[in-house]
Scaffold this motif. Structure first.
Motif, PDB file in Angstrom:
ATOM      1  N   CYS A  37      -9.669 -65.718 -34.686  1.00 42.59           N
ATOM      2  CA  CYS A  37     -10.022 -66.094 -33.311  1.00 42.59           C
ATOM      3  C   CYS A  37      -9.251 -65.262 -32.294  1.00 42.59           C
ATOM      4  O   CYS A  37      -8.160 -64.761 -32.575  1.00 42.59           O
ATOM      5  CB  CYS A  37      -9.667 -67.558 -33.047  1.00 42.59           C
ATOM      6  N   TYR A  38      -9.833 -65.185 -31.103  1.00 42.32           N
ATOM      7  CA  TYR A  38      -9.088 -64.774 -29.916  1.00 42.32           C
ATOM      8  C   TYR A  38      -9.037 -65.994 -29.013  1.00 42.32           C
ATOM      9  O   TYR A  38     -10.067 -66.619 -28.728  1.00 42.32           O
ATOM     10  CB  TYR A  38      -9.780 -63.622 -29.194  1.00 42.32           C
ATOM     11  N   ARG A  39      -7.841 -66.348 -28.572  1.00 46.38           N
ATOM     12  CA  ARG A  39      -7.633 -67.481 -27.675  1.00 46.38           C
ATOM     13  C   ARG A  39      -6.883 -66.954 -26.466  1.00 46.38           C
ATOM     14  O   ARG A  39      -5.716 -66.590 -26.559  1.00 46.38           O
ATOM     15  CB  ARG A  39      -6.834 -68.574 -28.388  1.00 46.38           C
ATOM     16  N   ASN A  40      -7.582 -66.855 -25.324  1.00 47.23           N
ATOM     17  CA  ASN A  40      -7.000 -66.295 -24.094  1.00 47.23           C
ATOM     18  C   ASN A  40      -6.377 -64.922 -24.366  1.00 47.23           C
ATOM     19  O   ASN A  40      -5.292 -64.611 -23.890  1.00 47.23           O
ATOM     20  CB  ASN A  40      -5.973 -67.254 -23.494  1.00 47.23           C
ATOM     21  N   GLY A  41      -7.067 -64.107 -25.158  1.00 45.30           N
ATOM     22  CA  GLY A  41      -6.620 -62.748 -25.453  1.00 45.30           C
ATOM     23  C   GLY A  41      -5.615 -62.635 -26.582  1.00 45.30           C
ATOM     24  O   GLY A  41      -5.269 -61.537 -26.999  1.00 45.30           O
ATOM     25  N   GLU A  42      -5.135 -63.754 -27.107  1.00 41.48           N
ATOM     26  CA  GLU A  42      -4.175 -63.746 -28.214  1.00 41.48           C
ATOM     27  C   GLU A  42      -4.917 -63.905 -29.540  1.00 41.48           C
ATOM     28  O   GLU A  42      -5.754 -64.791 -29.693  1.00 41.48           O
ATOM     29  CB  GLU A  42      -3.185 -64.911 -28.052  1.00 41.48           C
ATOM     30  N   ARG A  43      -4.617 -63.033 -30.503  1.00 40.13           N
ATOM     31  CA  ARG A  43      -5.235 -63.093 -31.812  1.00 40.13           C
ATOM     32  C   ARG A  43      -4.587 -64.187 -32.656  1.00 40.13           C
ATOM     33  O   ARG A  43      -3.374 -64.281 -32.754  1.00 40.13           O
ATOM     34  CB  ARG A  43      -5.061 -61.750 -32.527  1.00 40.13           C
ATOM     35  N   VAL A  44      -5.434 -65.041 -33.268  1.00 35.27           N
ATOM     36  CA  VAL A  44      -4.971 -66.127 -34.123  1.00 35.27           C
ATOM     37  C   VAL A  44      -5.779 -66.046 -35.417  1.00 35.27           C
ATOM     38  O   VAL A  44      -7.003 -65.968 -35.379  1.00 35.27           O
ATOM     39  CB  VAL A  44      -5.210 -67.509 -33.465  1.00 35.27           C
ATOM     40  N   SER A  45      -5.072 -66.044 -36.567  1.00 33.97           N
ATOM     41  CA  SER A  45      -5.799 -66.016 -37.840  1.00 33.97           C
ATOM     42  C   SER A  45      -5.093 -66.896 -38.855  1.00 33.97           C
ATOM     43  O   SER A  45      -3.893 -67.158 -38.749  1.00 33.97           O
ATOM     44  CB  SER A  45      -5.921 -64.589 -38.370  1.00 33.97           C
ATOM     45  N   GLU A  46      -5.880 -67.365 -39.831  1.00 32.27           N
ATOM     46  CA  GLU A  46      -5.335 -68.182 -40.902  1.00 32.27           C
ATOM     47  C   GLU A  46      -6.141 -67.907 -42.166  1.00 32.27           C
ATOM     48  O   GLU A  46      -7.373 -67.937 -42.141  1.00 32.27           O
ATOM     49  CB  GLU A  46      -5.427 -69.664 -40.531  1.00 32.27           C
ATOM     50  N   GLU A  47      -5.444 -67.626 -43.261  1.00 27.10           N
ATOM     51  CA  GLU A  47      -6.138 -67.380 -44.526  1.00 27.10           C
ATOM     52  C   GLU A  47      -6.714 -68.692 -45.041  1.00 27.10           C
ATOM     53  O   GLU A  47      -6.041 -69.725 -45.042  1.00 27.10           O
ATOM     54  CB  GLU A  47      -5.194 -66.779 -45.566  1.00 27.10           C
ATOM     55  N   LEU A  48      -7.984 -68.636 -45.517  1.00 22.90           N
ATOM     56  CA  LEU A  48      -8.691 -69.833 -45.959  1.00 22.90           C
ATOM     57  C   LEU A  48      -8.914 -69.888 -47.464  1.00 22.90           C
ATOM     58  O   LEU A  48      -9.171 -70.961 -48.012  1.00 22.90           O
ATOM     59  CB  LEU A  48     -10.049 -69.933 -45.252  1.00 22.90           C
ATOM     60  N   GLY A  49      -8.877 -68.747 -48.134  1.00 22.88           N
ATOM     61  CA  GLY A  49      -9.140 -68.735 -49.573  1.00 22.88           C
ATOM     62  C   GLY A  49      -9.769 -67.426 -49.989  1.00 22.88           C
ATOM     63  O   GLY A  49      -9.752 -66.442 -49.243  1.00 22.88           O
ATOM     64  N   THR A  50     -10.333 -67.405 -51.190  1.00 27.33           N
ATOM     65  CA  THR A  50     -10.953 -66.194 -51.722  1.00 27.33           C
ATOM     66  C   THR A  50     -12.396 -66.481 -52.129  1.00 27.33           C
ATOM     67  O   THR A  50     -12.786 -67.638 -52.308  1.00 27.33           O
ATOM     68  CB  THR A  50     -10.180 -65.670 -52.956  1.00 27.33           C
ATOM     69  N   VAL A  51     -13.177 -65.402 -52.264  1.00 33.91           N
ATOM     70  CA  VAL A  51     -14.552 -65.506 -52.770  1.00 33.91           C
ATOM     71  C   VAL A  51     -14.734 -64.502 -53.901  1.00 33.91           C
ATOM     72  O   VAL A  51     -14.037 -63.492 -53.971  1.00 33.91           O
ATOM     73  CB  VAL A  51     -15.618 -65.255 -51.682  1.00 33.91           C
ATOM     74  N   GLU A  52     -15.697 -64.802 -54.756  1.00 34.40           N
ATOM     75  CA  GLU A  52     -16.042 -63.896 -55.835  1.00 34.40           C
ATOM     76  C   GLU A  52     -17.083 -62.896 -55.345  1.00 34.40           C
ATOM     77  O   GLU A  52     -17.941 -63.228 -54.532  1.00 34.40           O
ATOM     78  CB  GLU A  52     -16.609 -64.672 -57.013  1.00 34.40           C
ATOM     79  N   LEU A  53     -16.997 -61.682 -55.869  1.00 33.52           N
ATOM     80  CA  LEU A  53     -17.995 -60.671 -55.547  1.00 33.52           C
ATOM     81  C   LEU A  53     -19.338 -61.070 -56.158  1.00 33.52           C
ATOM     82  O   LEU A  53     -19.394 -61.704 -57.211  1.00 33.52           O
ATOM     83  CB  LEU A  53     -17.567 -59.314 -56.094  1.00 33.52           C
ATOM     84  N   ASN A  54     -20.417 -60.697 -55.465  1.00 35.85           N
ATOM     85  CA  ASN A  54     -21.800 -60.894 -55.927  1.00 35.85           C
ATOM     86  C   ASN A  54     -22.219 -62.358 -56.042  1.00 35.85           C
ATOM     87  O   ASN A  54     -23.223 -62.652 -56.684  1.00 35.85           O
ATOM     88  CB  ASN A  54     -22.037 -60.177 -57.264  1.00 35.85           C
ATOM     89  N   LYS A  55     -21.473 -63.269 -55.420  1.00 41.63           N
ATOM     90  CA  LYS A  55     -21.844 -64.679 -55.426  1.00 41.63           C
ATOM     91  C   LYS A  55     -21.874 -65.192 -53.989  1.00 41.63           C
ATOM     92  O   LYS A  55     -20.960 -64.908 -53.214  1.00 41.63           O
ATOM     93  CB  LYS A  55     -20.858 -65.499 -56.254  1.00 41.63           C
ATOM     94  N   PRO A  56     -22.910 -65.969 -53.623  1.00 43.44           N
ATOM     95  CA  PRO A  56     -22.958 -66.491 -52.255  1.00 43.44           C
ATOM     96  C   PRO A  56     -21.883 -67.538 -52.003  1.00 43.44           C
ATOM     97  O   PRO A  56     -21.531 -68.313 -52.882  1.00 43.44           O
ATOM     98  CB  PRO A  56     -24.359 -67.109 -52.153  1.00 43.44           C
ATOM     99  N   ALA A  57     -21.352 -67.524 -50.791  1.00 42.88           N
ATOM    100  CA  ALA A  57     -20.413 -68.544 -50.333  1.00 42.88           C
ATOM    101  C   ALA A  57     -20.890 -69.022 -48.969  1.00 42.88           C
ATOM    102  O   ALA A  57     -21.474 -68.254 -48.201  1.00 42.88           O
ATOM    103  CB  ALA A  57     -18.997 -67.981 -50.246  1.00 42.88           C
ATOM    104  N   ASP A  58     -20.664 -70.296 -48.675  1.00 43.76           N
ATOM    105  CA  ASP A  58     -21.092 -70.892 -47.408  1.00 43.76           C
ATOM    106  C   ASP A  58     -19.944 -70.937 -46.411  1.00 43.76           C
ATOM    107  O   ASP A  58     -18.795 -71.203 -46.790  1.00 43.76           O
ATOM    108  CB  ASP A  58     -21.624 -72.307 -47.637  1.00 43.76           C
ATOM    109  N   TYR A  59     -20.294 -70.704 -45.153  1.00 44.43           N
ATOM    110  CA  TYR A  59     -19.326 -70.652 -44.058  1.00 44.43           C
ATOM    111  C   TYR A  59     -19.902 -71.432 -42.886  1.00 44.43           C
ATOM    112  O   TYR A  59     -21.110 -71.418 -42.651  1.00 44.43           O
ATOM    113  CB  TYR A  59     -19.124 -69.210 -43.593  1.00 44.43           C
TER     114      TYR A  59
END
Length: 194
Positions: A116-138
């Motif tokens: 995210c950008y919040r008032n110009g400040e970058r904010v991030s948080e790691e959520l997990g991993t996904v496998e290649l070639n498999k669909p994931a929902d977001y």
């Protein structure tokens, strides 16, 4: 399974960078899968047409193939977060206020982030991993003064920079590579917005 076979066939016949109906061809409400390509040496994906959305929830599935495996020239840039999909917010530019999912290839895994950008400040948080070639929902939802990121059934809340809910001034943010370096090779990502 049908979805995976369709994407595999498209890849085999070289139809990357296209839009394909995901449901019945005669159903105008059926979701559409867009196959995005970020070309080697570039940052932006094709099919990044400017489009507004008034939605307060963005739900999609995505598939990364083996092209998501990469090594940056400068080792510390491997921690840079590439962008997947999301939207701007608060009636301002996305580098001031926005929410999207991000990703990178690090430590032999494709890692997913809330970004995210919040008032110009970058904010991030790691959520997990996904496998290649498999669909994931977001899913990203605006709930009052927060963004709610849903990934693998878990919700992560990040504060917004405003409380504006009703707005048609949000624009979609498409796949982007970088960080400091451009894509080292062509990268293909398939996204189906729901």
């Amino acid at each position: 399974m049908r979805y995976f076979i369709l994407l595999t066939v498209l890849g085999l016949i070289g139809l990357d960078g296209c839009k394909v109906p995901s449901g019945k061809p005669d159903d105008p409400t059926a979701p559409v899968t867009t196959v995005y390509k970020i070309k080697a040496g570039g940052n932006y994906a094709d099919h990044n047409d400017f489009s507004y959305t008034a939605k307060t929830t963005l739900s999609f599935s995505a598939i990364f193939d083996s092209s998501a495996v990469y090594t940056n020239k400068i080792p510390e840039n491997q921690h840079d977060i590439n962008k997947l999909y999301g939207f701007s917010d608060c009636n301002v530019q996305h580098n001031t206020s926005s929410a999207r999912f991000g990703w990178n290839w690090r430590d032999k895994a494709l890692r997913i982030y809330a970004y995210c950008y919040r008032n110009g400040e970058r904010v991030s948080e790691e959520l997990g991993t996904v496998e290649l070639n498999k669909p994931a929902d977001y899913q990203i939802s605006i709930v009052g003064g927060n963004y709610v990121f849903t990934f693998k059934g878990k919700e992560t809340i990040i504060a917004r920079g405003c409380n504006i809910v009703q707005s048609n001034q949000r624009y979609r943010l498409y796949p982007y590579f970088g960080g400091d370096e451009p894509a080292p090779h062509d990268i293909i990502i398939s996204i189906t917005e729901k």
